[in-house]
Design a protein around this motif. Structure first.
Motif, short mmCIF file in Angstrom:
data_model
loop_
_atom_site.label_atom_id
_atom_site.label_comp_id
_atom_site.label_asym_id
_atom_site.label_seq_id
_atom_site.Cartn_x
_atom_site.Cartn_y
_atom_site.Cartn_z
N UNK A 105 48.96 38.24 22.52
CA UNK A 105 50.25 37.39 22.72
C UNK A 105 51.51 38.13 22.39
N UNK A 106 51.49 39.04 21.51
CA UNK A 106 52.65 39.85 21.30
C UNK A 106 52.88 40.77 22.36
N UNK A 107 52.01 41.42 22.99
CA UNK A 107 52.54 42.34 24.23
C UNK A 107 53.04 41.42 25.34
N UNK A 108 52.25 40.11 25.58
CA UNK A 108 52.88 39.24 26.62
C UNK A 108 54.20 38.57 26.02
N UNK A 109 54.44 38.31 25.29
CA UNK A 109 55.93 37.65 24.68
C UNK A 109 56.94 39.03 24.69
N UNK A 110 56.59 40.22 24.29
CA UNK A 110 57.46 41.37 24.23
C UNK A 110 57.90 41.55 25.52
N UNK A 111 56.94 41.51 26.44
CA UNK A 111 57.56 41.77 27.99
C UNK A 111 58.46 40.80 28.47
N UNK A 112 57.95 39.35 28.21
CA UNK A 112 58.88 38.31 28.63
C UNK A 112 60.24 38.23 28.13
N UNK A 113 60.17 38.32 26.50
CA UNK A 113 61.53 38.18 25.91
C UNK A 113 62.53 38.99 26.31
N UNK A 114 61.95 40.42 26.66
CA UNK A 114 62.74 41.66 26.83
C UNK A 114 63.59 41.37 27.95
N UNK A 115 62.76 40.78 29.07
CA UNK A 115 63.52 40.44 30.33
C UNK A 115 64.29 39.22 30.19
N UNK A 116 64.51 38.53 29.18
CA UNK A 116 65.12 37.45 28.93
C UNK A 116 66.66 37.71 28.81
N UNK A 117 66.87 38.97 28.35
CA UNK A 117 68.22 39.46 27.85
C UNK A 117 69.22 39.73 29.39
N UNK A 118 68.58 39.79 30.33
CA UNK A 118 69.33 40.16 31.46
C UNK A 118 69.11 39.11 32.49
N UNK A 119 70.28 39.02 33.26
CA UNK A 119 70.88 37.71 34.24
C UNK A 119 69.93 37.96 35.37
N UNK A 120 69.77 39.16 35.93
CA UNK A 120 68.84 39.44 37.09
C UNK A 120 67.28 39.13 36.66
N UNK A 121 66.99 39.27 35.47
CA UNK A 121 65.48 39.26 35.51
C UNK A 121 65.15 37.90 34.64
N UNK A 122 66.14 37.03 34.46
CA UNK A 122 66.03 35.98 33.56
C UNK A 122 65.19 34.93 34.15
N UNK A 123 65.19 34.61 35.33
CA UNK A 123 64.24 33.78 35.91
C UNK A 123 62.64 33.89 35.98
N UNK A 124 62.45 35.13 36.17
CA UNK A 124 61.14 35.64 36.10
C UNK A 124 60.61 35.77 34.65
N UNK A 125 61.50 36.21 33.79
CA UNK A 125 61.44 36.14 32.27
C UNK A 125 60.80 34.74 31.96
N UNK A 126 61.29 33.85 32.09
CA UNK A 126 61.11 32.30 31.81
C UNK A 126 59.74 31.90 32.33
N UNK A 127 59.50 32.32 33.60
CA UNK A 127 58.04 32.26 34.18
C UNK A 127 56.97 32.75 33.09
N UNK A 128 57.33 34.21 32.88
CA UNK A 128 56.35 35.01 31.99
C UNK A 128 56.34 34.66 30.58
N UNK A 129 57.39 33.87 30.01
CA UNK A 129 57.51 33.45 28.67
C UNK A 129 56.52 32.14 28.74
N UNK A 130 56.54 31.49 29.82
CA UNK A 130 55.56 30.15 29.74
C UNK A 130 54.08 30.78 29.71
N UNK A 131 53.84 31.76 30.71
CA UNK A 131 52.54 32.23 30.70
C UNK A 131 51.95 32.82 29.42
N UNK A 132 53.15 33.73 28.56
CA UNK A 132 52.73 34.34 27.50
C UNK A 132 52.15 33.08 26.53
N UNK A 133 53.04 31.96 26.50
CA UNK A 133 52.57 30.92 25.51
C UNK A 133 51.28 30.33 26.14
#
Length: 190
Positions: A105-133
């Motif tokens: 779970x740490x691995x998945x959340x690290x990828x997802x949360x890291x991409x949340x910082x940037x406008x261009x990757x935020x949409x995909x990061x929200x999807x990845x955050x859901x998948x990580x959860x």
């Protein structure tokens, strides 16, 4: 706190072993989602701009930091997995090591949360955050983690992503060297 952790575990894990199709879906989520994250990062890499590649490198670095923090935690704090205390139904075999926090779970959340910082990757990061959860809670469902292991993974991941994000400007040369090397390797392979 331990009683709450156990009660939450039982409320999720109680459904394990009741429906073969549901068990199969949760096993795939628990065991397979980290591989999906790896494949996703690789696929996005080949379609990304230089800047997005930097974001992906940062996300990968954050996962290394997160797993390293988990290793340090495991050296100073041992928390048994549910099956080690004869709790619930365990659907997959797992090593009897410390459960806190969840590495998957740490691995998945690290990828997802890291991409949340940037406008261009935020949409995909929200999807990845859901998948990580979902992946993290699936690990509770299959009986190898407690809910607090997943919460701990989220906290470690957020901290790791923040650490890497805060030093990203100091790492630009390294990021760019990785991008140049990656471009050379893919160009020579084609």
């Amino acid at each position: 706190m331990e009683q709450l952790n156990t009660a939450l575990f039982n409320s999720i894990n109680q459904f394990a072993g009741q429906n073969q199709l549901l068990d199969y879906i949760f096993i795939i989520a628990a065991e397979g989602f980290p591989y999906f994250f790896i494949a996703f990062v690789i696929a996005v890499w080949f379609r990304s701009t230089e800047q997005s590649k930097r974001y992906l490198i940062g996300a990968t670095l954050a996962s290394v930091v997160g797993i390293s923090i988990n290793s340090l935690i495991a050296k100073v704090y041992f928390h048994p997995r549910p099956f080690m205390n004869d709790l619930g139904t365990t659907l997959v075999e797992h090593t009897a090591n410390s459960s806190f926090p969840s590495d998957h779970t740490t691995f998945m959340f690290c990828i997802a949360i890291s991409l949340l910082f940037y406008q261009t990757t935020r949409k995909m990061a929200l999807g990845l955050t859901t998948l990580a959860l979902i992946g993290g809670l699936s690990r509770v469902y299959i009986g190898v983690h407690f809910p607090f292991d997943i919460a701990g993974a989220f906290i470690v991941s957020a901290l790791s992503a923040l650490i890497v994000h805060s030093v990203r400007h100091k790492l630009l040369t390294v990021y760019d060297m990785i991008i140049i090397t990656g471009n050379r390797l893919t160009n020579s392979a084609s």
